[in-house]
Design a protein around this motif. Structure first.
Motif, short mmCIF file in Angstrom:
data_model
loop_
_atom_site.label_atom_id
_atom_site.label_comp_id
_atom_site.label_asym_id
_atom_site.label_seq_id
_atom_site.Cartn_x
_atom_site.Cartn_y
_atom_site.Cartn_z
N ASP A 351 -50.35 -39.05 10.92
CA ASP A 351 -50.02 -38.49 10.13
C ASP A 351 -48.42 -38.25 9.42
OD1 ASP A 351 -49.32 -36.25 9.07
OD2 ASP A 351 -50.12 -34.46 10.24
N ARG A 352 -48.85 -39.04 8.31
CA ARG A 352 -47.49 -39.38 7.71
C ARG A 352 -46.22 -38.83 7.64
NH1 ARG A 352 -49.71 -45.75 5.31
NH2 ARG A 352 -49.61 -46.65 6.99
N ILE A 353 -46.99 -37.39 6.47
CA ILE A 353 -46.42 -36.83 6.23
C ILE A 353 -45.60 -35.59 7.56
CG2 ILE A 353 -46.08 -34.43 5.24
CD1 ILE A 353 -48.44 -35.17 4.19
N ALA A 354 -46.23 -35.69 8.36
CA ALA A 354 -45.17 -34.97 10.13
C ALA A 354 -44.79 -35.63 10.50
CB ALA A 354 -46.73 -34.44 10.55
N ALA A 355 -44.45 -37.41 10.85
CA ALA A 355 -44.29 -38.19 10.80
C ALA A 355 -42.95 -38.91 10.08
CB ALA A 355 -44.89 -39.75 10.98
N VAL A 356 -43.04 -38.81 8.87
CA VAL A 356 -41.59 -38.42 8.07
C VAL A 356 -40.84 -37.16 8.91
CG1 VAL A 356 -40.51 -38.75 5.98
CG2 VAL A 356 -42.22 -40.65 6.48
N ALA A 357 -41.59 -35.87 7.94
CA ALA A 357 -40.55 -34.78 8.70
C ALA A 357 -40.15 -34.92 9.46
CB ALA A 357 -41.17 -33.90 8.61
N THR A 358 -40.75 -35.11 10.86
CA THR A 358 -40.42 -34.97 12.35
C THR A 358 -38.96 -36.32 12.86
OG1 THR A 358 -42.36 -34.57 13.21
CG2 THR A 358 -40.53 -35.76 15.20
N ASN A 359 -39.09 -37.42 12.15
CA ASN A 359 -38.00 -38.39 12.53
C ASN A 359 -37.08 -38.22 11.48
OD1 ASN A 359 -39.36 -40.19 14.21
ND2 ASN A 359 -40.83 -41.48 12.76
N LEU A 360 -37.08 -37.85 10.09
CA LEU A 360 -35.60 -37.29 9.61
C LEU A 360 -35.41 -35.93 10.39
CD1 LEU A 360 -36.88 -37.43 6.23
CD2 LEU A 360 -35.11 -38.68 6.70
N ALA A 361 -35.94 -35.04 11.10
CA ALA A 361 -34.97 -33.93 11.82
C ALA A 361 -34.90 -34.55 12.71
CB ALA A 361 -36.45 -33.33 12.45
N ALA A 362 -34.87 -35.97 13.84
CA ALA A 362 -33.56 -36.19 14.80
C ALA A 362 -32.49 -36.42 14.12
CB ALA A 362 -35.04 -37.69 15.28
N CYS A 363 -33.00 -37.16 12.97
CA CYS A 363 -31.62 -37.66 11.87
C CYS A 363 -30.70 -36.55 11.00
CB CYS A 363 -32.00 -38.97 10.59
SG CYS A 363 -32.95 -39.98 11.55
N GLY A 364 -31.22 -34.85 11.98
CA GLY A 364 -30.73 -34.20 11.03
C GLY A 364 -30.79 -33.55 9.89
N VAL A 365 -31.68 -34.25 9.32
CA VAL A 365 -32.34 -33.67 7.88
C VAL A 365 -33.53 -32.57 8.30
CG1 VAL A 365 -33.76 -34.89 5.58
CG2 VAL A 365 -31.57 -36.20 7.08
N ARG A 366 -32.99 -32.13 7.36
CA ARG A 366 -34.01 -30.38 6.68
C ARG A 366 -35.21 -31.40 5.86
NH1 ARG A 366 -32.72 -25.54 3.48
NH2 ARG A 366 -34.56 -25.30 2.67
N THR A 367 -35.96 -30.60 5.66
CA THR A 367 -37.41 -31.13 5.23
C THR A 367 -38.01 -30.01 5.32
OG1 THR A 367 -39.48 -31.86 7.47
CG2 THR A 367 -37.54 -33.28 6.05
N ASP A 368 -38.77 -29.48 4.12
CA ASP A 368 -39.88 -28.56 4.28
C ASP A 368 -41.09 -29.56 3.61
OD1 ASP A 368 -37.81 -26.43 4.15
OD2 ASP A 368 -38.09 -27.12 1.78
N THR A 369 -42.72 -28.55 3.99
CA THR A 369 -43.82 -29.73 3.70
C THR A 369 -44.94 -28.63 3.60
OG1 THR A 369 -44.57 -29.50 5.69
CG2 THR A 369 -43.07 -31.60 5.63
N GLY A 370 -45.90 -29.54 3.19
CA GLY A 370 -47.00 -28.49 2.92
C GLY A 370 -48.14 -29.23 3.19
N ARG A 371 -49.52 -28.90 2.72
CA ARG A 371 -50.97 -29.52 3.23
C ARG A 371 -50.47 -31.00 2.39
NH1 ARG A 371 -55.06 -31.47 0.32
NH2 ARG A 371 -54.40 -29.73 -1.53
N ASP A 372 -50.04 -31.33 1.08
CA ASP A 372 -49.91 -32.46 0.69
C ASP A 372 -48.50 -33.32 -0.03
OD1 ASP A 372 -50.14 -30.68 -1.33
OD2 ASP A 372 -51.16 -31.88 -2.44
#
Length: 438
Positions: A351-372
């Protein structure tokens, strides 16, 4: 940009050594296997996915031989679908699981397609449904997944509406099988994602002699892969092909230039490219990089400090294999960036959206996500261990961020062999100072 300017840029700046396109290599392998005669595919991609595809075809009776150093592959086709049946191992290759069952259906025999646990988790239901409506006897695992069994005895054509909302590969697989059917096939794709890949498929089919008519010509808002196409049941003829460098893979080196303030040229990718993912260069241009696209090369130069310009939204649905490349470096922008149209990326190797968001969070980066969609906010990323999920594109995208963030590491650096076995070596060669700091 004119071709001479791009050629001059090649002389001024380092040239990235990008391997052949996976998308073109695997399509060309299948088309050559379906053609009558021997085709030579020059500069094919040699990676986990393409080798798996090649071995799968060999297991279906196709004769494939390699030149010295895999400089070319000679594929000898019989001009018809495979015969004899058997078990076909697809490994991790989604293209094998989606392209080969329609090809098998045009032949004769019982075929069982299977793959890794990762590939078994990816959906095939739209393909199963389409083959069933064409009269093919197909049995899949619950949810329309591998293992998939095809009882092949030839396929009549007709008219078919295909759900392309999860992947364009279902459409491409059916289109490529159509010239081997007993009568013409008319296909209309519904809710198609990644349309440039279908355009690529049609262009390559024509290269191998197929007759594909665009029935939507002149109808506003409809183009190849979105409107209807009619494919004659005339078969294929053998043809040689030079494989372009992979535009999706090139995105990592072009992005690295943008964030390090350096210049990189990718020879072999220019205005005439079959690959829609070269449009990634336009995204970098919006983010402030200098982009030159010539007839046969593309050059990207980053700003002096490697900062990016944010504050915009971009639809990357048609080039979704590159959205991770941009999302991983987006924290280096001066304002938030939103990437839209990428819902189908949740059904890839991870799940590439979730994977990007989780890894950016580990780097201290805030993200917001939706279905697409995903919004990435500006930050000063910190060191982290990236969870790759066995996904080559996650590993390569965050390796680019690692050029600016000391201490970023990967939990599975070898997963890049799926499409670019020499990725880490090439990144260090082009950006030695940045890479040595990490």
């Amino acid at each position: 940009m004119s071709a001479p300017a791009a050629t001059a840029a090649t002389d001024r700046v380092p040239a990235a050594r990008i391997p052949g396109s996976k998308s073109i290599t695997n399509r060309a392998l299948l088309l050559a296997a379906a053609a009558c005669g021997t085709s030579r595919l020059r500069a094919p991609l040699v990676s986990d996915d393409t080798v798996a595809f090649r071995h799968a075809l060999a297991g279906m009776g196709v004769r494939i031989s390699a030149g010295p150093g895999d400089a070319y592959w000679d594929v000898t086709g019989q001009g018809h679908g495979p015969v004899g049946g058997g078990r076909v191992w697809c490994a991790d290759a989604g293209t094998a699981a989606r392209f080969l069952p329609p090809f098998a259906a045009t032949g004769d025999g019982a075929y069982e397609f299977d793959g890794s646990g990762q590939l078994r988790a990816r959906p095939l239901a739209p393909l199963v449904d389409a083959l069933t409506r064409l009269g093919v006897t197909v049995r899949a695992a619950p949810g329309g997944r591998l293992p998939l069994r095809v009882a092949a005895s030839g396929v009549w054509g007709g008219e078919l509406v295909v759900d392309g909302g999860l992947s364009s590969q279902y459409v491409s697989g059916l289109l490529m099988a159509a010239p081997l059917m007993r009568s013409p096939l008319t296909v209309r794709a519904r809710d198609l994602v990644s349309r440039p890949y279908v355009d690529m498929t049609i262009a390559l089919m024509r290269h191998f002699g197929a007759r594909v008519d665009d029935l939507s010509a002149g109808r506003p808002g409809e183009e190849h892969g979105q409107g209807a196409v009619r494919i004659a049941a005339d078969g294929y003829r053998a043809a040689d092909l030079d494989i372009e460098p992979d535009a999706s893979t090139a995105s990592y080196m072009l992005a690295a230039a943008a964030v390090t303030g350096r210049s990189v040229t990718v020879p072999g990718l220019g205005h005439g490219s079959l690959q829609g993912d070269l449009r990634f260069a336009d995204v970098l241009r919006r983010a402030g990089a200098l982009v030159e696209v010539g007839e046969d090369a593309t050059t990207v130069t980053g700003t002096g400090d490697g900062r990016l310009r944010g504050g915009f939204e971009v639809d990357m649905g048609e080039i979704s294999d590159t959205f991770m490349t941009f999302a991983a470096i987006a924290p280096l922008s001066d304002a938030p960036v939103t990437i839209r149209g990428i819902g189908h990326a949740r059904l890839k190797e991870s799940d590439r959206i979730a994977a990007v968001a989780t890894n950016l969070a580990a780097c201290g980066v805030r993200t917001d996500t939706g279905r697409d969609w995903i919004t990435v906010h500006p930050a000063e990323p910190r060191a982290a261990r990236i969870t790759c999920h066995r996904d080559h594109r996650i590993a390569m995208a965050f390796s680019v961020l690692g050029l600016r963030v000391p201490g970023i590491t990967l939990d599975d650096p070898r997963c890049v062999t799926k499409t670019f076995p020499g990725f880490h070596t090439e990144l260090r060669r082009l950006f030695p100072a940045a890479a040595s700091a990490n």
